[in-house]
Design a protein around this motif. Structure first.
Motif, short mmCIF file in Angstrom:
data_model
loop_
_atom_site.label_atom_id
_atom_site.label_comp_id
_atom_site.label_asym_id
_atom_site.label_seq_id
_atom_site.Cartn_x
_atom_site.Cartn_y
_atom_site.Cartn_z
N UNK A 1 15.45 -0.12 1.82
CA UNK A 1 15.57 -1.33 2.85
C UNK A 1 14.34 -1.48 3.66
N UNK A 2 13.62 -0.50 4.20
CA UNK A 2 12.51 -0.72 4.99
C UNK A 2 11.29 -1.32 4.24
N UNK B 1 0.72 -1.20 -0.10
CA UNK B 1 0.03 -0.07 -0.05
C UNK B 1 0.93 1.13 0.05
N UNK C 1 17.78 3.73 2.68
CA UNK C 1 17.20 3.11 3.81
C UNK C 1 15.80 2.94 3.72
N UNK D 1 9.73 1.85 -2.86
CA UNK D 1 9.71 1.38 -1.78
C UNK D 1 8.68 0.17 -1.43
N UNK E 1 11.64 -4.97 4.63
CA UNK E 1 11.75 -5.33 5.84
C UNK E 1 11.31 -6.83 5.95
#
Lengths: 232, 292
Positions: free
Chosen positions: A98-99, A80, A95, A145, A102
């Motif tokens: 990367x999140x 989402x 970063x 992301x 996760x």
């Protein structure tokens, strides 16, 4: 792939979603369009467990997800991209990505490559703090992301909001490209013209209700839609 | 000159203790957006648990230290689970009052078990003192400085480089977005309480070793000072808590040495007020304007 049945959501006493039912089939782009406050974002938030529906159910890939904790959904293949992008402004671009991975740690290296290929501007800014990105770059980061989790279904909430027209074109091109590579997309948009252009099917929301549905083409041709959302 | 250096070193040592405690305040604030006023009392519990482990259970000191750290970490997680988690969606005032309640609860439990009399803190760290020219630095002071420095480095690396640390930063910025990434905010908050309380336990060992007596209200003053330090440095900021703690300790000791012992606390808080007037977010606190 996604089946939503009879959602009724309340904010306190306000009845925000009224008997919302729709579905998204594999490899489709489905758009939810409607004015501000029609319940589009509320629908996405309910699907991803940030809000709870009083009735009805949400089924994703055959599994009832209406009572599952929000953070577990991404492992099921549901990503989402929330309204306002909601990237982590104080973390670097890398970063943030990367999140996104996760729960998909093994994919970080490959995923970063894929995202940087799609959005070369992010590669140049990978060590920059995300808060310093422009609006368009932030939207790309938000989509990138979400891609890091390799989602089966990508839900995008107003990806074109606040962007310059040329960036809006870019974002819609990216969505088409993702779709052609096999990602299923559920798109929420106020920009009805663009959304209907790329959508296989669309639903029109008005005050928390679905009032119209059809293929993107049909709706783009419909007089009501033209009047209400396409400016004539 | 000797007085100056001795004051500086005792200030650094006291400041290290404040910084360790302030880290707990600031991390919990950053992640859970609440002020855990029971945090100071975890120091007191940490000190008592060392006393019990050494005096009554005859554990070797090094084991007692680790038992105390583990016990406090667990206590922090339990406090969060029982007292704060049910209030996740409650107004912040309710959480604040609950935290004060937990603070009194811990103090009263300690009174019930250990009585109101102060207890002697066993000499578990005996290190030789070091003489630098004319200045003598006690072993415990050196240990405080060294351990605090190591903890700060490790904690900074943990927050910036590890997956769990990055997840903590993500949750502290935007809980909902973090959940969409698959990060469980509840688990992250538990981890934060565990780390914060473990640091409080470390602080309690140095506090006990420096001041040698412990009573049930021991935690409140260093707790308040550390909270001040966290605000001073910019609450929510980890480097801010470190800096704020150390500066607060130094200011306090210099006020005691050069101005007045009785006025030192007043001076410390006056400095805080001035900093907040000039820079409301604290020394290293930041405000990022969001793009919409």
């Amino acid at each position: 792939m996604l089946k939503v049945e009879n959602l009724n959501v309340y904010y306190g006493k306000i009845h925000a979603l009224k008997d919302i039912s729709f579905d998204v089939k594999e490899h489709e782009i489905v758009a939810l369009i409607g004015a501000n406050g029609a319940g589009k974002s509320t629908t996405l938030k309910t699907i991803s467990g940030m809000l709870r529906s009083h009735t009805g159910s949400t089924t994703f890939c055959g599994e009832d997800i209406s009572r599952i904790d929000s953070y577990k959904l991404i492992t099921k293949g549901l990503a989402h991209v929330p309204e306002g992008r909601r990237i982590f402004l104080q973390m670097t671009v890398a970063e943030n990505l990367e999140m996104g991975a996760y729960t998909n740690g093994g994919y970080i290296k490959e995923g970063l490559e894929d995202v940087y290929n799609r959005f070369p501007r992010l590669l140049h800014r990978k060590n920059q703090i995300a808060g310093t990105l422009s609006g368009g770059e932030q939207q790309m980061l938000a989509i990138g992301r979400a891609l890091m989790s390799q989602p089966k279904l990508l839900m995008l909430d107003e990806p074109s909001m606040g962007l310059a027209p040329i960036l809006v074109e870019q974002i819609f091109d990216i969505i088409k490209e993702l779709h052609s590579q096999g990602t299923t997309v559920l798109l929420v948009e106020q920009n009805a013209g663009h959304a209907l252009e790329i959508a296989d099917r669309a639903y029109v929301l008005e005050s928390g209700r679905i009032v119209l549905t059809g293929t993107g083409e049909e709706l783009a041709e419909s007089e009501e839609i033209k009047k209400a959302y396409l400016g004539g | 000159m000797i007085l100056f250096f001795q004051t500086l070193i005792s200030g650094l040592s006291l400041g290290s203790i404040y910084a360790l405690i302030a880290l707990g305040y600031t991390m919990v604030y950053g992640i859970a957006k609440m002020l855990n006023f029971a945090h100071g009392d975890v120091i007191m519990i940490g000190a008592y648990s060392v006393i019990v482990a050494v005096m009554q259970m005859n554990m070797p000191p090094i084991l007692a230290i680790f038992v105390s750290i583990a016990f406090c970490a667990l206590l922090g997680v339990i406090i969060e689970f029982l007292a704060y988690k049910p209030l996740r969606k409650a107004p912040s005032l309710a959480v604040l009052i609950t935290a004060i309640g937990v603070s009194y609860f811990l103090q009263n439990i300690a009174q019930l078990i250990f009585g109101t009399q102060q207890k002697f803190f066993p000499k578990i760290i005996s290190l030789p003192s070091v003489t630098l020219g004319t200045i003598e630095i006690s072993g415990i002071t050196l240990a405080t400085l060294a351990v605090t420095a190591i903890i700060m480095i490790v904690l900074t690396l943990f927050i910036n480089k590890t997956k769990v640390g990055k997840a903590m930063r993500a949750v502290s910025e935007d809980k909902e977005a973090a959940e969409l990434m698959g990060i469980s905010t509840n688990r992250t908050i538990s981890v934060t309480f565990a780390i914060g309380s473990a640091l409080a336990a470390v602080a309690s060992i140095f506090y006990g070793a420096t001041y040698t007596y412990i009573k049930p209200t021991t935690g409140s003053m260093p707790g308040i000072k550390a909270f001040t330090a966290a605000v001073f440095g910019g609450i929510g900021s980890i480097p801010g808590a470190m800096l704020g703690g150390i500066l607060l300790g130094i200011i306090e000791q210099f006020s005691k040495a050069y101005v007045s012992t009785t006025m030192s606390d007043a001076i410390v808080f006056a400095v805080l007020v001035i900093v907040l007037v000039v820079k409301p977010t604290g020394l290293l606190g930041k405000k990022i304007s969001e793009k919409v």
